[in-house]
Design a protein around this motif. Structure first.
Motif, PDB file in Angstrom:
ATOM      1  N   HIS A   1       0.826  -1.200   0.000  1.00 57.83           N
ATOM      2  CA  HIS A   1       0.000   0.000   0.000  1.00 57.83           C
ATOM      3  C   HIS A   1       0.864   1.255   0.000  1.00 57.83           C
ATOM      4  O   HIS A   1       0.573   2.221  -0.725  1.00 57.83           O
ATOM      5  CB  HIS A   1      -0.923  -0.015   1.222  1.00 57.83           C
ATOM      6  N   GLN A   2       1.933   1.251   0.772  1.00 55.32           N
ATOM      7  CA  GLN A   2       2.813   2.412   0.826  1.00 55.32           C
ATOM      8  C   GLN A   2       3.503   2.659  -0.517  1.00 55.32           C
ATOM      9  O   GLN A   2       3.631   3.798  -0.970  1.00 55.32           O
ATOM     10  CB  GLN A   2       3.857   2.231   1.936  1.00 55.32           C
ATOM     11  N   LYS A   3       3.934   1.579  -1.170  1.00 58.73           N
ATOM     12  CA  LYS A   3       4.576   1.732  -2.470  1.00 58.73           C
ATOM     13  C   LYS A   3       3.568   2.208  -3.520  1.00 58.73           C
ATOM     14  O   LYS A   3       3.873   3.059  -4.351  1.00 58.73           O
ATOM     15  CB  LYS A   3       5.220   0.411  -2.898  1.00 58.73           C
ATOM     16  N   LEU A   4       2.371   1.647  -3.462  1.00 57.87           N
ATOM     17  CA  LEU A   4       1.325   2.052  -4.395  1.00 57.87           C
ATOM     18  C   LEU A   4       0.946   3.511  -4.172  1.00 57.87           C
ATOM     19  O   LEU A   4       0.753   4.272  -5.128  1.00 57.87           O
ATOM     20  CB  LEU A   4       0.098   1.155  -4.203  1.00 57.87           C
ATOM     21  N   LEU A   5       0.880   3.917  -2.894  1.00 62.99           N
ATOM     22  CA  LEU A   5       0.567   5.302  -2.564  1.00 62.99           C
ATOM     23  C   LEU A   5       1.640   6.252  -3.091  1.00 62.99           C
ATOM     24  O   LEU A   5       1.333   7.327  -3.614  1.00 62.99           O
ATOM     25  CB  LEU A   5       0.428   5.445  -1.048  1.00 62.99           C
ATOM     26  N   SER A   6       2.909   5.828  -2.984  1.00 66.34           N
ATOM     27  CA  SER A   6       3.996   6.651  -3.492  1.00 66.34           C
ATOM     28  C   SER A   6       3.871   6.851  -5.001  1.00 66.34           C
ATOM     29  O   SER A   6       4.032   7.957  -5.518  1.00 66.34           O
ATOM     30  CB  SER A   6       5.346   6.003  -3.161  1.00 66.34           C
ATOM     31  N   LEU A   7       3.568   5.772  -5.715  1.00 67.24           N
ATOM     32  CA  LEU A   7       3.371   5.863  -7.156  1.00 67.24           C
ATOM     33  C   LEU A   7       2.197   6.781  -7.486  1.00 67.24           C
ATOM     34  O   LEU A   7       2.278   7.624  -8.389  1.00 67.24           O
ATOM     35  CB  LEU A   7       3.116   4.473  -7.742  1.00 67.24           C
ATOM     36  N   ALA A   8       1.093   6.611  -6.771  1.00 66.76           N
ATOM     37  CA  ALA A   8      -0.114   7.407  -7.036  1.00 66.76           C
ATOM     38  C   ALA A   8       0.142   8.884  -6.785  1.00 66.76           C
ATOM     39  O   ALA A   8      -0.289   9.747  -7.566  1.00 66.76           O
ATOM     40  CB  ALA A   8      -1.265   6.910  -6.164  1.00 66.76           C
ATOM     41  N   GLU A   9       0.818   9.201  -5.695  1.00 65.65           N
ATOM     42  CA  GLU A   9       1.088  10.597  -5.365  1.00 65.65           C
ATOM     43  C   GLU A   9       2.039  11.247  -6.363  1.00 65.65           C
ATOM     44  O   GLU A   9       2.054  12.471  -6.508  1.00 65.65           O
ATOM     45  CB  GLU A   9       1.646  10.706  -3.943  1.00 65.65           C
ATOM     46  N   ASN A  10       2.825  10.415  -7.049  1.00 66.61           N
ATOM     47  CA  ASN A  10       3.722  10.932  -8.079  1.00 66.61           C
ATOM     48  C   ASN A  10       3.059  10.929  -9.456  1.00 66.61           C
ATOM     49  O   ASN A  10       3.738  11.094 -10.475  1.00 66.61           O
ATOM     50  CB  ASN A  10       5.020  10.113  -8.111  1.00 66.61           C
ATOM     51  N   GLY A  11       1.748  10.721  -9.482  1.00 66.32           N
ATOM     52  CA  GLY A  11       0.999  10.905 -10.718  1.00 66.32           C
ATOM     53  C   GLY A  11       0.766   9.679 -11.564  1.00 66.32           C
ATOM     54  O   GLY A  11       0.273   9.803 -12.681  1.00 66.32           O
ATOM     55  N   ASP A  12       1.106   8.482 -11.050  1.00 61.28           N
ATOM     56  CA  ASP A  12       0.901   7.279 -11.855  1.00 61.28           C
ATOM     57  C   ASP A  12      -0.588   6.950 -11.919  1.00 61.28           C
ATOM     58  O   ASP A  12      -1.223   6.667 -10.900  1.00 61.28           O
ATOM     59  CB  ASP A  12       1.682   6.098 -11.269  1.00 61.28           C
ATOM     60  N   ARG A  13      -1.143   6.974 -13.117  1.00 61.43           N
ATOM     61  CA  ARG A  13      -2.580   6.780 -13.302  1.00 61.43           C
ATOM     62  C   ARG A  13      -3.035   5.388 -12.868  1.00 61.43           C
ATOM     63  O   ARG A  13      -4.099   5.235 -12.260  1.00 61.43           O
ATOM     64  CB  ARG A  13      -2.945   7.001 -14.772  1.00 61.43           C
ATOM     65  N   ASP A  14      -2.253   4.372 -13.176  1.00 60.49           N
ATOM     66  CA  ASP A  14      -2.647   3.010 -12.835  1.00 60.49           C
ATOM     67  C   ASP A  14      -2.640   2.781 -11.331  1.00 60.49           C
ATOM     68  O   ASP A  14      -3.499   2.086 -10.792  1.00 60.49           O
ATOM     69  CB  ASP A  14      -1.717   2.018 -13.528  1.00 60.49           C
ATOM     70  N   ALA A  15      -1.669   3.372 -10.648  1.00 60.26           N
ATOM     71  CA  ALA A  15      -1.630   3.270  -9.190  1.00 60.26           C
ATOM     72  C   ALA A  15      -2.827   3.991  -8.581  1.00 60.26           C
ATOM     73  O   ALA A  15      -3.435   3.510  -7.620  1.00 60.26           O
ATOM     74  CB  ALA A  15      -0.327   3.858  -8.654  1.00 60.26           C
ATOM     75  N   GLN A  16      -3.190   5.125  -9.142  1.00 57.79           N
ATOM     76  CA  GLN A  16      -4.353   5.869  -8.645  1.00 57.79           C
ATOM     77  C   GLN A  16      -5.624   5.043  -8.816  1.00 57.79           C
ATOM     78  O   GLN A  16      -6.458   4.962  -7.910  1.00 57.79           O
ATOM     79  CB  GLN A  16      -4.459   7.196  -9.398  1.00 57.79           C
ATOM     80  N   TYR A  17      -5.764   4.411  -9.973  1.00 57.46           N
ATOM     81  CA  TYR A  17      -6.926   3.552 -10.218  1.00 57.46           C
ATOM     82  C   TYR A  17      -6.973   2.394  -9.230  1.00 57.46           C
ATOM     83  O   TYR A  17      -8.017   2.092  -8.647  1.00 57.46           O
ATOM     84  CB  TYR A  17      -6.878   3.026 -11.651  1.00 57.46           C
ATOM     85  N   ASN A  18      -5.828   1.735  -9.029  1.00 55.72           N
ATOM     86  CA  ASN A  18      -5.791   0.576  -8.136  1.00 55.72           C
ATOM     87  C   ASN A  18      -6.028   0.964  -6.681  1.00 55.72           C
ATOM     88  O   ASN A  18      -6.662   0.215  -5.930  1.00 55.72           O
ATOM     89  CB  ASN A  18      -4.463  -0.170  -8.293  1.00 55.72           C
ATOM     90  N   LEU A  19      -5.543   2.128  -6.271  1.00 56.40           N
ATOM     91  CA  LEU A  19      -5.855   2.607  -4.919  1.00 56.40           C
ATOM     92  C   LEU A  19      -7.358   2.839  -4.772  1.00 56.40           C
ATOM     93  O   LEU A  19      -7.949   2.518  -3.740  1.00 56.40           O
ATOM     94  CB  LEU A  19      -5.100   3.901  -4.620  1.00 56.40           C
ATOM     95  N   GLY A  20      -7.965   3.388  -5.814  1.00 57.68           N
ATOM     96  CA  GLY A  20      -9.410   3.574  -5.786  1.00 57.68           C
ATOM     97  C   GLY A  20     -10.146   2.261  -5.583  1.00 57.68           C
ATOM     98  O   GLY A  20     -11.079   2.171  -4.775  1.00 57.68           O
ATOM     99  N   ARG A  21      -9.722   1.235  -6.294  1.00 58.88           N
ATOM    100  CA  ARG A  21     -10.347  -0.090  -6.153  1.00 58.88           C
ATOM    101  C   ARG A  21     -10.175  -0.637  -4.733  1.00 58.88           C
ATOM    102  O   ARG A  21     -11.097  -1.205  -4.151  1.00 58.88           O
ATOM    103  CB  ARG A  21      -9.739  -1.072  -7.152  1.00 58.88           C
ATOM    104  N   ILE A  22      -8.964  -0.498  -4.205  1.00 61.23           N
ATOM    105  CA  ILE A  22      -8.680  -1.021  -2.862  1.00 61.23           C
ATOM    106  C   ILE A  22      -9.570  -0.351  -1.822  1.00 61.23           C
ATOM    107  O   ILE A  22     -10.179  -1.014  -0.978  1.00 61.23           O
ATOM    108  CB  ILE A  22      -7.184  -0.832  -2.522  1.00 61.23           C
ATOM    109  N   TYR A  23      -9.662   0.977  -1.873  1.00 64.61           N
ATOM    110  CA  TYR A  23     -10.500   1.695  -0.901  1.00 64.61           C
ATOM    111  C   TYR A  23     -11.988   1.432  -1.134  1.00 64.61           C
ATOM    112  O   TYR A  23     -12.765   1.365  -0.183  1.00 64.61           O
ATOM    113  CB  TYR A  23     -10.209   3.196  -0.961  1.00 64.61           C
ATOM    114  N   LEU A  24     -12.384   1.286  -2.380  1.00 66.15           N
ATOM    115  CA  LEU A  24     -13.792   1.022  -2.672  1.00 66.15           C
ATOM    116  C   LEU A  24     -14.229  -0.314  -2.092  1.00 66.15           C
ATOM    117  O   LEU A  24     -15.319  -0.433  -1.525  1.00 66.15           O
ATOM    118  CB  LEU A  24     -14.020   1.044  -4.191  1.00 66.15           C
ATOM    119  N   GLN A  25     -13.380  -1.320  -2.224  1.00 64.03           N
ATOM    120  CA  GLN A  25     -13.725  -2.665  -1.780  1.00 64.03           C
ATOM    121  C   GLN A  25     -13.299  -2.958  -0.346  1.00 64.03           C
ATOM    122  O   GLN A  25     -13.718  -3.973   0.223  1.00 64.03           O
ATOM    123  CB  GLN A  25     -13.107  -3.691  -2.734  1.00 64.03           C
ATOM    124  N   GLY A  26     -12.451  -2.098   0.214  1.00 70.84           N
ATOM    125  CA  GLY A  26     -11.944  -2.378   1.554  1.00 70.84           C
ATOM    126  C   GLY A  26     -11.056  -3.599   1.568  1.00 70.84           C
ATOM    127  O   GLY A  26     -11.079  -4.389   2.514  1.00 70.84           O
TER     128      GLY A  26
END
Length: 229
Positions: free
Chosen positions: A53-78
């Motif tokens: 999660h921390q690595k994915l968050l780092s990617l998302a915060e640096n603008g990676d679209r796929d990481a942002q999408y996957n974080l959305g899925r993780i939070y949506l589904q818990g």
């Protein structure tokens, strides 16, 4: 089109990105088995999820679209974390603004179903339409349901049928059933029993239960007529 993990940014190695992507997938798909794990296994799994999660968050915060999408899925589904609709919407929004059709569709679902916010079918339509215009078939089907029910748009059986047909042609069994039903009843399209059977059969071949029931109850008597030379 390249798969999502190939399009990660370059501040993680190829192997790290591959591991992150696959752990995210397993986190989302395997959460139902959590009750079978021992205490030690659960601790190891939670530690791995935290690191991922921390690595994915780092990617998302640096603008990676796929990481942002996957974080959305993780939070949506818990999955591997607490369910958080606000966080899901935040990350889907960031990916959607970069024209990610999956994120746009999920945003539509959040607005349509009022997940963490008040239901807003107009916003649902806005995001579904963006994804549907990119030929994302689940969004085509969702857009059709809005026109069918009049949620956020003026109810229009003809536009509903047009979008159901697009989704049906892209293999969505629920849409194939809807097109079959509409051909059978002449809803938003000229009545055609033969085409009704053909679309119902396509849905039934994908084990769509309502289509199977419909064929049994309505069309069995007509099959020999349609299939005869």
């Amino acid at each position: 089109m390249k798969s999502r993990f190939y399009r990660f940014k370059h501040h993680f190695s190829y192997i790290e990105k591959w591991v992150i992507f696959n752990v995210v997938f397993l986190t989302i798909s395997a959460s139902s088995f959590a009750q079978t794990l021992t205490t030690a296994e659960t601790s190891d799994r939670d530690s791995q999820h935290t690191q991922t999660h921390q690595k994915l968050l780092s990617l998302a915060e640096n603008g990676d679209r796929d990481a942002q999408y996957n974080l959305g899925r993780i939070y949506l589904q818990g999955a591997g974390t607490h369910q958080d609709y606000q966080a899901a919407r935040k990350w889907f929004m960031r990916a959607a603004e970069k024209d990610d059709a999956g994120a746009q569709y999920n945003l539509g679902n959040i607005y349509k179903n009022g997940l963490g916010i008040q239901q807003d079918c107009k916003q649902a339509y806005y995001w579904y339409k963006k994804a549907a215009d990119r030929h994302y078939s689940p969004a085509e089907y969702a857009l059709a349901t809005l026109f069918s029910t009049g949620c956020g748009v003026q109810q229009n059986p003809y536009k509903a049928t047009d979008w159901f047909l697009k989704a049906a042609q892209n293999g969505i069994p629920q849409a194939q059933y809807q097109i079959g039903y509409r051909y059978y009843n002449g809803t938003g399209i000229q009545r055609n029993r033969k085409k009704a059977y053909e679309w119902m059969e396509k849905a039934a071949k994908q084990d769509h239960f309502p289509a199977l029931i419909f064929l049994k109850e309505h069309l069995n008597k007509e099959l020999q007529t349609y299939r005869s030379p």
